[in-house]
Design an enzyme around this catalytic site. Structure first.
Site, short mmCIF file in Angstrom:
data_model
loop_
_atom_site.label_atom_id
_atom_site.label_comp_id
_atom_site.label_asym_id
_atom_site.label_seq_id
_atom_site.Cartn_x
_atom_site.Cartn_y
_atom_site.Cartn_z
N HIS A 52 -9.61 42.14 50.97
CA HIS A 52 -9.26 42.09 52.57
C HIS A 52 -10.79 41.94 53.24
O HIS A 52 -11.88 42.33 52.65
CB HIS A 52 -8.51 43.10 52.81
CG HIS A 52 -9.17 44.40 52.61
ND1 HIS A 52 -8.50 45.36 51.63
CD2 HIS A 52 -10.26 45.19 53.29
CE1 HIS A 52 -9.25 46.54 51.74
NE2 HIS A 52 -10.38 46.39 52.75
P1 TYD Z 1 -6.05 49.91 51.29
O1 TYD Z 1 -7.22 49.93 52.29
O2 TYD Z 1 -5.14 48.30 51.36
O3 TYD Z 1 -6.49 49.76 49.95
P2 TYD Z 1 -7.40 49.09 48.97
O4 TYD Z 1 -8.05 47.93 49.77
O5 TYD Z 1 -8.55 49.93 48.32
O6 TYD Z 1 -6.56 48.52 47.76
O7 TYD Z 1 -5.18 51.16 51.55
C1 TYD Z 1 -3.97 51.13 50.73
C2 TYD Z 1 -2.96 51.80 51.35
O8 TYD Z 1 -3.48 53.23 51.89
C3 TYD Z 1 -2.53 51.23 52.81
O9 TYD Z 1 -1.10 51.32 52.60
C4 TYD Z 1 -3.04 51.94 53.74
C5 TYD Z 1 -3.41 53.16 53.12
N1 TYD Z 1 -4.55 53.95 53.91
C6 TYD Z 1 -4.37 54.80 54.83
O10 TYD Z 1 -3.37 55.39 55.23
N2 TYD Z 1 -5.52 55.32 55.44
C7 TYD Z 1 -6.85 54.88 54.94
O11 TYD Z 1 -7.73 55.41 55.58
C8 TYD Z 1 -6.82 53.95 54.12
C9 TYD Z 1 -8.30 53.39 53.55
C10 TYD Z 1 -5.82 53.23 53.75
#
Ligand code: TYD
Length: 141
Positions: A52
């Site tokens: 992303h």
């Molecule tokens: P995401 O940022 O998509 O993780 P990655 O890119 O590392 O795979 O986040 C995964 C899940 O966690 C998504 O449902 C959003 C949630 N999240 C939070 O609730 N708070 C946060 O600070 C972060 C970074 C993610």
């Protein structure tokens, strides 16, 4: 326009003692006010996270334990930075597509972020990222 050249590895201080090492990180080393810290752990060996970009958010990515590689893409060029020591922090500005790949088993990825979590701040579709970057940045560069 942010580019992969803006993604730099910051060498944080190291206080090395026989009983173990310590790295302090404060505002003098980070080019934004830290609003949030989060960490990725229990990632299966060889696993991938991310995939992303962020509209405004800036980050510093640190390997707190083990190693992983960060694939960075500004829409024109790509580069990969491998992080494997807790005293290196990779600065990632806004509007850079990133994927964190090849986690070592037991690896921990620490992230210092400039903004609180907000889903609408994410761009999770690569095509949308290119369109957003083209519309919001190219016209002012
Ligand atoms: P995401 O940022 O998509 O993780 P990655 O890119 O590392 O795979 O986040 C995964 C899940 O966690 C998504 O449902 C959003 C949630 N999240 C939070 O609730 N708070 C946060 O600070 C972060 C970074 C993610």
């Amino acid at each position: 326009m942010t580019t992969i050249d803006d993604c730099k590895v910051i060498d944080f201080p190291r206080i090395v003692r026989p009983q173990g090492s310590l790295t302090p990180v404060d505002g003098s080393f980070v080019p934004f006010d830290i609003a949030r810290v989060y960490y990725l752990y229990d990632v299966p060996g060889g696993g991938t996270r991310g995939g992303h970009a962020h509209k405004e958010l800036q980050q510093i990515i640190v390997s707190g334990m083990g190693s992983f590689a960060v694939e960075l893409d500004d829409g024109c060029r790509r580069k990969t930075v491998r992080l494997n020591r807790a005293y290196y922090g990779l600065y990632v500005p806004r509007l850079i597509w990133r994927e964190i790949v090849d986690f070592s088993s037991g690896g921990i990825c620490l992230v210092l972020a400039s903004l609180p979590y907000e889903e609408k701040e994410y761009i999770r579709d690569y095509r949308e990222f290119l369109d957003y970057k083209y519309c919001n940045e190219r016209s002012i560069s």
